[in-house]
Motif scaffolding. Structure first.
Motif, PDB file in Angstrom:
ATOM      1  N   THR A  58      10.696   3.349  -5.450  1.00  0.00           N
ATOM      2  CA  THR A  58       9.423   3.121  -4.766  1.00  0.00           C
ATOM      3  C   THR A  58       8.924   1.691  -4.971  1.00  0.00           C
ATOM      4  O   THR A  58       8.008   1.446  -5.748  1.00  0.00           O
ATOM      5  CB  THR A  58       8.344   4.102  -5.267  1.00  0.00           C
ATOM      6  OG1 THR A  58       8.273   4.006  -6.700  1.00  0.00           O
ATOM      7  CG2 THR A  58       8.640   5.519  -4.848  1.00  0.00           C
ATOM      8  N   LYS A  61       3.704  -1.745  -2.639  1.00  0.00           N
ATOM      9  CA  LYS A  61       3.213  -2.206  -1.328  1.00  0.00           C
ATOM     10  C   LYS A  61       3.222  -3.727  -1.240  1.00  0.00           C
ATOM     11  O   LYS A  61       3.611  -4.284  -0.218  1.00  0.00           O
ATOM     12  CB  LYS A  61       1.801  -1.647  -1.097  1.00  0.00           C
ATOM     13  CG  LYS A  61       1.185  -2.037   0.229  1.00  0.00           C
ATOM     14  CD  LYS A  61       1.626  -1.123   1.341  1.00  0.00           C
ATOM     15  CE  LYS A  61       0.782  -1.240   2.583  1.00  0.00           C
ATOM     16  NZ  LYS A  61       1.137  -2.340   3.448  1.00  0.00           N
ATOM     17  N   TYR A  71      12.241  -2.725   4.801  1.00  0.00           N
ATOM     18  CA  TYR A  71      12.020  -1.332   5.219  1.00  0.00           C
ATOM     19  C   TYR A  71      13.260  -0.732   5.877  1.00  0.00           C
ATOM     20  O   TYR A  71      13.967  -1.404   6.628  1.00  0.00           O
ATOM     21  CB  TYR A  71      10.857  -1.231   6.211  1.00  0.00           C
ATOM     22  CG  TYR A  71       9.505  -1.247   5.560  1.00  0.00           C
ATOM     23  CD1 TYR A  71       9.073  -0.174   4.791  1.00  0.00           C
ATOM     24  CD2 TYR A  71       8.665  -2.333   5.721  1.00  0.00           C
ATOM     25  CE1 TYR A  71       7.835  -0.194   4.198  1.00  0.00           C
ATOM     26  CE2 TYR A  71       7.422  -2.363   5.128  1.00  0.00           C
ATOM     27  CZ  TYR A  71       7.010  -1.286   4.365  1.00  0.00           C
ATOM     28  OH  TYR A  71       5.782  -1.309   3.767  1.00  0.00           O
ATOM     29  N   ASP A  74      14.969   3.245  11.690  1.00  0.00           N
ATOM     30  CA  ASP A  74      15.650   4.355  12.367  1.00  0.00           C
ATOM     31  C   ASP A  74      16.628   3.790  13.402  1.00  0.00           C
ATOM     32  O   ASP A  74      16.779   2.570  13.539  1.00  0.00           O
ATOM     33  CB  ASP A  74      14.653   5.333  12.982  1.00  0.00           C
ATOM     34  CG  ASP A  74      13.798   4.729  14.094  1.00  0.00           C
ATOM     35  OD1 ASP A  74      14.166   3.663  14.653  1.00  0.00           O
ATOM     36  OD2 ASP A  74      12.763   5.324  14.416  1.00  0.00           O
ATOM     37  N   ARG A  80      10.552   2.491   8.878  1.00  0.00           N
ATOM     38  CA  ARG A  80      10.122   3.788   8.340  1.00  0.00           C
ATOM     39  C   ARG A  80       8.697   3.704   7.818  1.00  0.00           C
ATOM     40  O   ARG A  80       7.947   4.652   7.906  1.00  0.00           O
ATOM     41  CB  ARG A  80      11.085   4.198   7.235  1.00  0.00           C
ATOM     42  CG  ARG A  80      10.798   5.534   6.633  1.00  0.00           C
ATOM     43  CD  ARG A  80      11.911   5.914   5.706  1.00  0.00           C
ATOM     44  NE  ARG A  80      11.626   7.183   5.067  1.00  0.00           N
ATOM     45  CZ  ARG A  80      12.371   7.713   4.145  1.00  0.00           C
ATOM     46  NH1 ARG A  80      13.457   7.100   3.750  1.00  0.00           N
ATOM     47  NH2 ARG A  80      12.043   8.854   3.611  1.00  0.00           N
ATOM     48  N   GLY A  83       5.063   4.305   1.877  1.00  0.00           N
ATOM     49  CA  GLY A  83       4.489   5.562   1.424  1.00  0.00           C
ATOM     50  C   GLY A  83       5.472   6.699   1.275  1.00  0.00           C
ATOM     51  O   GLY A  83       5.125   7.763   0.778  1.00  0.00           O
ATOM     52  N   ASN A  84       6.691   6.499   1.707  1.00  0.00           N
ATOM     53  CA  ASN A  84       7.729   7.512   1.535  1.00  0.00           C
ATOM     54  C   ASN A  84       8.565   7.180   0.304  1.00  0.00           C
ATOM     55  O   ASN A  84       8.622   6.030  -0.116  1.00  0.00           O
ATOM     56  CB  ASN A  84       8.664   7.537   2.751  1.00  0.00           C
ATOM     57  CG  ASN A  84       7.951   7.901   4.014  1.00  0.00           C
ATOM     58  OD1 ASN A  84       7.409   8.984   4.128  1.00  0.00           O
ATOM     59  ND2 ASN A  84       7.909   6.972   4.963  1.00  0.00           N
ATOM     60  N   ARG A  85       9.227   8.161  -0.227  1.00  0.00           N
ATOM     61  CA  ARG A  85      10.188   7.871  -1.279  1.00  0.00           C
ATOM     62  C   ARG A  85      11.332   7.080  -0.681  1.00  0.00           C
ATOM     63  O   ARG A  85      11.758   7.328   0.441  1.00  0.00           O
ATOM     64  CB  ARG A  85      10.750   9.167  -1.853  1.00  0.00           C
ATOM     65  CG  ARG A  85       9.861   9.828  -2.844  1.00  0.00           C
ATOM     66  CD  ARG A  85      10.417  11.168  -3.198  1.00  0.00           C
ATOM     67  NE  ARG A  85      11.071  11.139  -4.477  1.00  0.00           N
ATOM     68  CZ  ARG A  85      11.496  12.229  -5.090  1.00  0.00           C
ATOM     69  NH1 ARG A  85      11.346  13.417  -4.555  1.00  0.00           N
ATOM     70  NH2 ARG A  85      12.078  12.137  -6.257  1.00  0.00           N
ATOM     71  N   ARG A  86      11.805   6.124  -1.433  1.00  0.00           N
ATOM     72  CA  ARG A  86      12.953   5.313  -1.030  1.00  0.00           C
ATOM     73  C   ARG A  86      12.766   4.762   0.387  1.00  0.00           C
ATOM     74  O   ARG A  86      13.608   4.939   1.256  1.00  0.00           O
ATOM     75  CB  ARG A  86      14.232   6.115  -1.190  1.00  0.00           C
ATOM     76  CG  ARG A  86      14.434   6.559  -2.642  1.00  0.00           C
ATOM     77  CD  ARG A  86      15.757   7.212  -2.888  1.00  0.00           C
ATOM     78  NE  ARG A  86      16.837   6.267  -2.670  1.00  0.00           N
ATOM     79  CZ  ARG A  86      17.557   5.691  -3.631  1.00  0.00           C
ATOM     80  NH1 ARG A  86      17.299   5.947  -4.883  1.00  0.00           N
ATOM     81  NH2 ARG A  86      18.527   4.868  -3.338  1.00  0.00           N
ATOM     82  N   HIS A  87      11.654   4.077   0.581  1.00  0.00           N
ATOM     83  CA  HIS A  87      11.323   3.540   1.900  1.00  0.00           C
ATOM     84  C   HIS A  87      12.038   2.228   2.217  1.00  0.00           C
ATOM     85  O   HIS A  87      11.881   1.689   3.289  1.00  0.00           O
ATOM     86  CB  HIS A  87       9.805   3.358   2.052  1.00  0.00           C
ATOM     87  CG  HIS A  87       9.161   2.656   0.910  1.00  0.00           C
ATOM     88  ND1 HIS A  87       8.424   3.331  -0.028  1.00  0.00           N
ATOM     89  CD2 HIS A  87       9.149   1.367   0.526  1.00  0.00           C
ATOM     90  CE1 HIS A  87       7.973   2.486  -0.930  1.00  0.00           C
ATOM     91  NE2 HIS A  87       8.403   1.293  -0.614  1.00  0.00           N
TER      92      HIS A  87
END
Length: 97
Positions: A58, A61, A71, A74, A80, A83-87
């Motif tokens: 993580t 920020k 980041y 997709d 992505r 705020g996500n795990r493994r972003h």
């Protein structure tokens, strides 16, 4: 953390800090280990070992804001987002991938 409760439950090892990069380094180059010292001290006092994880899953920020190219994207090329795990992108040149 309630180390006494963990001890009473028979817990003898805990994992800590895997997702705590932003707590360890709240701002670039500014490190705070005091909370880890406190938690590890509590655990030791209750006979519990700690496995200290690396917080690379993580990135904070502030780091992602400085390097938005880190980041994960997709198949349409959209980031992505934070705020996500493994972003972060696993195979980005700057992440060792």
């Amino acid at each position: 953390m309630d180390a006494a409760l963990l001890q009473a439950a028979g817990v003898n090892v805990v994992r800590i800090a895997e997702f705590a990069w932003s707590k360890m380094e709240p701002r670039p180059g500014e490190y705070d280990w005091s909370w880890l010292d406190e938690i590890i001290g509590l655990l030791v006092a209750h006979g519990i070992q700690a496995v200290l994880g690396t917080p690379t899953a993580t990135p904070p920020k502030w780091l992602m804001d400085r390097h938005p190219d880190l980041y994960m994207r997709d198949d349409q090329g959209h980031a992505r987002g934070f705020g996500n795990r493994r972003h972060y992108c696993y195979n980005h040149a700057d992440t060792g991938g």
